[in-house]
Enzyme design. Sequence first.
Site, PDB file in Angstrom:
ATOM      1  N   HIS A 277      24.921  62.172  40.957  1.00  0.00           N
ATOM      2  CA  HIS A 277      23.860  62.859  40.216  1.00  0.00           C
ATOM      3  C   HIS A 277      23.855  62.405  38.752  1.00  0.00           C
ATOM      4  CE1 HIS A 277      24.929  65.612  43.588  1.00  0.00           C
ATOM      5  NE2 HIS A 277      23.609  65.685  43.681  1.00  0.00           N
TER       6      HIS A 277
ATOM      7  N   ASP B 286      31.008  62.702  44.754  1.00  0.00           N
ATOM      8  CA  ASP B 286      29.896  62.979  45.669  1.00  0.00           C
ATOM      9  C   ASP B 286      29.069  61.736  45.973  1.00  0.00           C
ATOM     10  OD1 ASP B 286      28.915  62.881  43.101  1.00  0.00           O
ATOM     11  OD2 ASP B 286      28.100  64.917  43.098  1.00  0.00           O
TER      12      ASP B 286
ATOM     13  N   ASP C  40      29.143  59.726  38.994  1.00  0.00           N
ATOM     14  CA  ASP C  40      28.696  60.767  39.917  1.00  0.00           C
ATOM     15  C   ASP C  40      27.368  60.355  40.556  1.00  0.00           C
ATOM     16  OD1 ASP C  40      27.454  63.529  40.648  1.00  0.00           O
ATOM     17  OD2 ASP C  40      29.424  64.106  39.897  1.00  0.00           O
TER      18      ASP C  40
ATOM     19  N   TYR D 104      31.878  67.367  47.240  1.00  0.00           N
ATOM     20  CA  TYR D 104      31.732  68.559  48.085  1.00  0.00           C
ATOM     21  C   TYR D 104      32.268  68.345  49.488  1.00  0.00           C
ATOM     22  CZ  TYR D 104      29.156  69.185  43.904  1.00  0.00           C
ATOM     23  OH  TYR D 104      28.842  69.225  42.569  1.00  0.00           O
TER      24      TYR D 104
ATOM     25  N   GLY E  40      23.528  73.313  37.774  1.00  0.00           N
ATOM     26  CA  GLY E  40      24.074  72.364  38.736  1.00  0.00           C
ATOM     27  C   GLY E  40      25.550  72.548  39.020  1.00  0.00           C
TER      28      GLY E  40
ATOM     29  N   HIS F 176      26.508  68.677  34.016  1.00  0.00           N
ATOM     30  CA  HIS F 176      25.126  69.168  34.019  1.00  0.00           C
ATOM     31  C   HIS F 176      24.860  70.297  33.022  1.00  0.00           C
ATOM     32  CE1 HIS F 176      24.115  66.677  37.370  1.00  0.00           C
ATOM     33  NE2 HIS F 176      24.893  67.312  38.219  1.00  0.00           N
TER      34      HIS F 176
ATOM     35  N   ASP G 164      22.437  78.357  41.578  1.00  0.00           N
ATOM     36  CA  ASP G 164      23.529  77.397  41.791  1.00  0.00           C
ATOM     37  C   ASP G 164      24.738  77.653  40.887  1.00  0.00           C
ATOM     38  OD1 ASP G 164      22.359  76.599  39.431  1.00  0.00           O
ATOM     39  OD2 ASP G 164      22.004  74.518  40.020  1.00  0.00           O
TER      40      ASP G 164
END
Length: 374
Positions: free
Chosen positions: A170, A257, A168, A296, A141, A133, A91
């Site tokens: 995440h 996101d 976020d 994204y 990430g 991340h 990633d």
Amino acid sequence: MEHSVSYIFDDKLLEHCDKLPPVKQRASMVHALIESYELLKYMNIIPSVKATPEDLQLFHSSSFVKCMKESNDLDLDDVNEEQIEFGLGYDCPPFENIFETILTIAGGSLTAASRLVSEDTKIAINWCGGWHHAQRDEAEGFCYVNDIVIGIEKLREKFKRILYIDLDIHHGNGVENAFAFSKKVFTLSFHKHEPGFYPGSGLLSDVGLGNGRGYSCNVPLKEGVSDYSLNYLFKIICPQIYEAYQPEVVVVQCGSDCLNEDPLGQSNLTLDSLGECIRSILNWNKPTLFLGGGGYNLPNTARLWTYLTAIITGQDKLISMDIPDNDFFLKYGPGYELPIVKGNQKDTNDKTYLDCIIKTVKDNLKKYDVKSSL
């Protein structure tokens, strides 16, 4: 004319951020929409100053920095075991001039933090930052450098109590891990936590470690979080933490996101709920650093960060709901409007669950005696 808001921008910063593999051209799309809404005239435009390798070591290890420097001209096919160990590949694939990009991204948030430290501004915005991340020794990430931690370390030159808020979808694992043992930075993350959803950390029971126990707060959300659920939690939890901790400065990661139609986030949220969160933070009237993050669905990311810029500059009631002409105008079809529709997933965060989170957070603040005196 001097304004209270500093906007970190220069062509080199956009050029490097536009190269990032998962979000190519996103930085330019965001800036073009902000510019087309004529919001730049309400901010001081501050060119970023590229970070030095030594600046990276405010957080990252010397071996990580050395590896990234040596990977500057790597091809994906050339990745060796050492690079994989430091997170390059999968990633976070290497790309041309990667070290210059890392230095430039870190420099954007360092520049923003420096404006707050020197009291040249009350609010700083760096939508090119927010890569939460990356760990001390590892890219992770989609995050090649943790500009947030580096920026916070700069803020610590002046401020003794820093509140970090992560919106976020995440979990902000890299930032939480960096300050898990510290009372000087309180980390608060709202994020989805479901089996198999990245990064898998950020349980309600994760509250920090050692001397920092009680100074991390995680709000794990189930599938289908709605505007109502997020705002219900935010408007109760954030004031409790603010009153207990009494931060001197606030850092906010505004990953988009979490919005409906994001291919990775898969959530229901709209601009409205995120906007309400930002208004609440602004009402504290503290020095504040606003950063980007994940996102994204590129047009929706541009919509959100433009809308938040309008709120931060006090122009949100005046801007048009129709997207103005800009270099990426056709990307906003078929509606060509600023708002986005809410998702239709079932919100599995029922009131019983939301109230359980609120009670646990309140109990933890009391249990660990979270307070402003350090």
